[in-house]
Design an enzyme around this catalytic site. Structure first.
Site, PDB file in Angstrom:
ATOM      1  CB  CYS A 176      -0.731  -8.665   4.926  1.00 45.74           C
ATOM      2  SG  CYS A 176       1.017  -8.495   4.254  1.00 45.74           S
ATOM      3  CG  HIS A 177      -0.678 -11.328  -0.602  1.00 44.29           C
ATOM      4  ND1 HIS A 177       0.053 -12.012   0.341  1.00 44.29           N
ATOM      5  CD2 HIS A 177      -1.524 -12.310  -1.493  1.00 44.29           C
ATOM      6  CE1 HIS A 177      -0.115 -13.480   0.148  1.00 44.29           C
ATOM      7  NE2 HIS A 177      -1.013 -13.474  -1.096  1.00 44.29           N
ATOM      8  CE1 TYR A 236      -5.903  -3.193   5.875  1.00 42.00           C
ATOM      9  CE2 TYR A 236      -7.348  -2.874   3.963  1.00 42.00           C
ATOM     10  CZ  TYR A 236      -6.130  -2.968   4.606  1.00 42.00           C
ATOM     11  OH  TYR A 236      -5.125  -2.942   3.673  1.00 42.00           O
TER      12      TYR A 236
END
Length: 184
Positions: free
Chosen positions: A145-146, A113
């Site tokens: 996003c995985h 992130y």
């Protein structure tokens, strides 16, 4: 870095209701796809998941999704590393920057992130906001996003569920074995 697939202009306006939708089976379960009147994909979600769009007024029609289904089948077979589909996303400027950073994460890799925050031009202190933008990603699998994990290497939230995230990461890390050689 160049996005991994073509994306149509993104807007900060609220997403209009999709014009078309279909469901398709996959190795990670049933997938819901939606498209706008031009046939651009507006969502790939898991039925019952947190990013499922409102289908009011949309027509169930598999026709606009033939190419998406073919590319998804090739992806799940280990034959496709980069999607080339018309996509249309709706979100704030911040979300669009985060989603563009997701688009740049290569197949078979993971990122954090904090790294996505930096790529999106935000401070690492904005990790929570980045997580919110990633969680709002309407295009699961297509916008990877995985591939985002915690700074400590742990698997963290995924709108499609951690089981699916684990399976997608395993799929990308372990391409299928080549067929056995035949003897003459």
């Amino acid at each position: 870095m160049t996005p991994t697939f073509p994306t149509l202009p993104t807007t900060s306006l609220p997403a209009p209701r999709p014009a078309y939708w279909t469901e398709t089976d996959s190795p990670v379960g049933r997938l819901l796809l939606t498209a706008d009147p031009d046939g651009a994909l507006t969502a790939l979600a898991v039925p019952g998941g947190k990013t499922v769009p409102d289908l009011t007024g949309a027509r169930r029609d598999a026709g606009p999704f033939r190419e998406a289904e073919a590319q998804l089948a090739a992806y799940f077979a280990g034959d496709l590393k980069r999607f080339r589909l018309p996509l249309r996303s709706f979100g704030t400027d911040f979300r669009r920057r985060v989603w563009a950073a997701l688009d740049a994460v290569p197949y078979g890799t993971t990122t954090t992130y904090g790294e996505i925050a930096a790529r999106a031009g935000a401070s690492r202190a904005a990790v929570r906001a980045v997580g919110g933008a990633i969680g709002a990603n309407p295009l699961l699998i297509l916008r990877p996003c995985h591939r985002v994990i915690g700074a400590d290497g742990s698997l963290t939230g995924y709108a499609g569920g951690l089981d699916r995230k684990t399976r997608l990461l395993a799929l990308e890390a372990s391409p299928p074995a080549p067929p056995p050689a035949t003897r003459p």
